[in-house]
Design a protein around this motif. Structure first.
Motif, short mmCIF file in Angstrom:
data_model
loop_
_atom_site.label_atom_id
_atom_site.label_comp_id
_atom_site.label_asym_id
_atom_site.label_seq_id
_atom_site.Cartn_x
_atom_site.Cartn_y
_atom_site.Cartn_z
N THR A 78 28.69 -56.75 8.71
CA THR A 78 27.29 -57.08 8.95
C THR A 78 27.05 -57.51 10.39
N SER A 79 28.13 -57.84 11.11
CA SER A 79 28.03 -58.23 12.52
C SER A 79 29.38 -58.00 13.17
N SER A 80 29.39 -58.01 14.48
CA SER A 80 30.66 -57.85 15.19
C SER A 80 31.59 -59.00 14.85
N SER A 81 32.88 -58.73 15.00
CA SER A 81 33.86 -59.75 14.64
C SER A 81 34.89 -59.90 15.75
N THR A 82 35.69 -60.95 15.62
CA THR A 82 36.78 -61.17 16.57
C THR A 82 38.13 -60.79 15.98
N MET A 83 38.12 -60.08 14.86
CA MET A 83 39.39 -59.64 14.30
C MET A 83 40.12 -58.74 15.29
N SER A 84 41.43 -58.84 15.28
CA SER A 84 42.26 -58.06 16.18
C SER A 84 43.28 -57.25 15.39
N ILE A 85 43.72 -56.15 16.01
CA ILE A 85 44.79 -55.35 15.40
C ILE A 85 45.99 -56.25 15.12
N GLY A 86 46.51 -56.16 13.92
CA GLY A 86 47.66 -56.98 13.54
C GLY A 86 47.31 -58.24 12.79
N ASP A 87 46.00 -58.54 12.67
CA ASP A 87 45.62 -59.70 11.88
C ASP A 87 45.84 -59.42 10.39
N SER A 88 46.50 -60.36 9.72
CA SER A 88 46.58 -60.31 8.26
C SER A 88 45.38 -61.05 7.72
N VAL A 89 44.61 -60.38 6.87
CA VAL A 89 43.35 -60.97 6.41
C VAL A 89 43.27 -60.96 4.88
N ARG A 90 42.52 -61.93 4.37
CA ARG A 90 42.10 -61.88 2.98
C ARG A 90 40.62 -61.52 2.97
N VAL A 91 40.28 -60.53 2.20
CA VAL A 91 38.89 -60.09 2.10
C VAL A 91 38.35 -60.55 0.74
N TYR A 92 37.36 -61.43 0.79
CA TYR A 92 36.69 -61.88 -0.42
C TYR A 92 35.60 -60.86 -0.73
N LEU A 93 35.64 -60.29 -1.92
CA LEU A 93 34.84 -59.10 -2.21
C LEU A 93 33.46 -59.38 -2.77
N LYS A 94 33.23 -60.57 -3.28
CA LYS A 94 31.93 -60.85 -3.88
C LYS A 94 30.82 -60.72 -2.83
N GLY A 95 29.78 -59.98 -3.19
CA GLY A 95 28.67 -59.77 -2.27
C GLY A 95 28.80 -58.52 -1.42
N THR A 96 29.95 -57.82 -1.50
CA THR A 96 30.12 -56.57 -0.76
C THR A 96 29.74 -55.39 -1.64
N TYR A 97 29.74 -54.21 -1.04
CA TYR A 97 29.28 -53.01 -1.74
C TYR A 97 30.30 -51.90 -1.53
N LEU A 98 30.81 -51.38 -2.62
CA LEU A 98 31.80 -50.29 -2.57
C LEU A 98 31.07 -48.96 -2.66
N ASP A 99 31.27 -48.11 -1.65
CA ASP A 99 30.60 -46.82 -1.70
C ASP A 99 31.40 -45.75 -0.97
N ASN A 100 30.78 -44.60 -0.82
CA ASN A 100 31.40 -43.41 -0.24
C ASN A 100 30.47 -42.91 0.85
N TYR A 101 30.97 -42.91 2.10
CA TYR A 101 30.15 -42.41 3.21
C TYR A 101 30.71 -41.06 3.64
N ASN A 102 30.03 -40.00 3.22
CA ASN A 102 30.49 -38.65 3.56
C ASN A 102 31.96 -38.44 3.22
N GLU A 103 32.31 -38.79 1.98
CA GLU A 103 33.65 -38.61 1.40
C GLU A 103 34.67 -39.64 1.85
N LEU A 104 34.26 -40.62 2.66
CA LEU A 104 35.17 -41.69 3.05
C LEU A 104 34.85 -42.93 2.22
#
Length: 427
Positions: free
Chosen positions: A93-119
């Motif tokens: 929803t906005s830019s982030s400061t995440m960097s390559i190699g960060d191990s993250v936990r993604v909390y899924l509540k409130g997100t939306y699972l979909d398919n953008y042109n087969e991705l």
């Protein structure tokens, strides 16, 4: 993004006259994001296969490692993450400061699972409300695949998915089809697609953003290793470079042949392009009269060099087929095969050239008169062996070139087609 933290407040004693007390303070809440049930990216794929696009309304989390970030400008308000076996794109929803190699936990509540042109993607991910960085600097090894491997699909339920979508991938022995061009249009900030080829006719698109900080740089011109993320857009597989700095593409391009001086040779013309010029693979074809040149043809699938003036429009032709440079050795022995079709004249001669610098008629020419060459009695397209020829009987030093000269005259009706194959030089 939220990191778990504990705030501790220290309270001092406040003395009021002869009376002292220790007031009590409320303990501040711990900033945290619920964990809920843990799932994997593979579970998300199955959810999508079973139910299509959907909002996630319950407490679930997944863990992954970040494989892209926004530092180069190639990705904007998006990151790719992967766990042990799968990858997925997170639309933020906005830019982030995440960097390559960060191990993250993604909390899924409130997100939306979909398919953008087969991705498959996870949309509406809030970096502050849905992401917790667990650790930094984690290395993730790219999958070593071929361009052909990228098209692999698997079926989940009744839905087909590209297996390696959103994964960090290494492609070896690849090169950009067009060199001397920039990654993207940096002036107008337009994205550009490039063909990335292997040496076996495999091709995949590389898409580069016009907003990247390398958009105006020239793509690598050599062959080597490409590292990037595999995306999907409709029926197209696309690769995205994270940064050109991690590419190693300085090697020789497909088909490169070192034209260093040879000590031996076994030329069958199999590596040449059928229908193309014979002036490749370090051989030269030089026309000293007329415009026709030696080309590559075949006899029953066996490729060989062909000389003919049919269709050239020239009154006369003299064309040479000249080998790479060879180091002289007194033990050198030469043999070759020739064939003729539509014979009406003896138009082929074989030579040893010394002091050659691009014009065979300025070199020292020694005709190989002892060689047997196809003629009127040979029959159409029948290969005839030259016999064994001792180079030391012709010259005493080198370096030298083996050369075949074809002469023909349209005016005189001399239009025989001559062919050369299996030029063998032993030490």
């Amino acid at each position: 993004m939220k990191n778990i933290s504990i705030f501790v407040l220290l309270a001092g004693l406040v003395g009021l006259g002869s009376v002292s007390c220790e007031p009590e303070y409320d303990t501040p809440p711990i900033a945290t994001i619920p964990e809920g049930n843990l799932i994997t990216i593979d579970t998300l794929w199955h959810w999508y296969a079973d139910g299509g696009s959907q909002s996630i309304t319950e407490d679930y989390s997944l863990y992954g490692v970040v494989t892209t970030d926004e530092s180069s400008g190639a990705f904007y308000k998006e990151v790719y993450i992967q766990d042990g076996t799968r990858g997925i794109r997170l639309r933020l929803t906005s830019s982030s400061t995440m960097s390559i190699g960060d191990s993250v936990r993604v909390y899924l509540k409130g997100t939306y699972l979909d398919n953008y042109n087969e991705l498959i993607q996870l949309d509406s991910v809030d970096p502050d409300e849905n992401i917790i960085i667990q650790s930094n600097g984690n290395e993730i090894t790219p999958l070593n695949l071929s361009i052909t491997d990228l098209s692999a699909k698997e079926t989940i339920g009744t839905t087909d998915f590209y297996t390696y979508q959103s994964m960090f991938i290494e492609l070896n022995n690849v090169e950009f089809a067009q060199t001397g061009v920039t990654w993207a249009d940096a002036v107008n900030q337009f994205s550009v697609n490039h063909d990335l080829n292997d040496c076996n006719s495999g091709t995949v698109l590389v898409r580069a953003s016009g907003y990247s900080n390398y958009a105006g740089d020239v793509v690598p011109e050599g062959n080597g290793t490409f590292l990037g993320i595999m995306g999907v857009f409709g029926t197209d597989i696309q690769m995205y470079a994270r940064t050109p700095d991690e590419l190693d593409m300085n090697g020789n391009r497909c088909g490169f042949v070192s034209c260093s001086t040879l000590s031996a040779m076994s030329e069958t013309f199999a590596a040449f392009t059928n229908g193309g010029s014979a002036g490749s693979q370090c051989w030269e074809t030089v026309s000293t009269i007329g415009s026709a040149v030696w080309t590559i043809g075949d006899i029953s699938g066996d490729q060989l060099a062909v000389a003919t003036n049919v269709g050239s429009g020239d009154a006369s032709n003299e064309m040479w087929l000249i080998s790479p440079e060879i180091t002289f050795a007194s033990s050198n022995s030469l043999s070759f095969q020739t064939a003729v079709s539509g014979w009406n004249h003896d138009g082929l001669e074989a030579y040893i050239l010394t002091n050659y610098s691009g014009n065979p008629n300025s070199a020292t020419q020694t005709q190989i008169t002892s060689a047997t060459i196809a003629g009127s009695s040979s029959g159409n397209n029948t290969l005839v062996s030259s016999g064994s020829i001792a180079i030391s009987s012709l010259i005493s030093s080198g370096p030298y070139h083996i050369a075949f000269k074809y002469n023909a005259s349209g005016i005189s009706g001399e239009t025989s087609a001559y062919k050369v194959d299996n030029v063998i030089l032993t030490q």
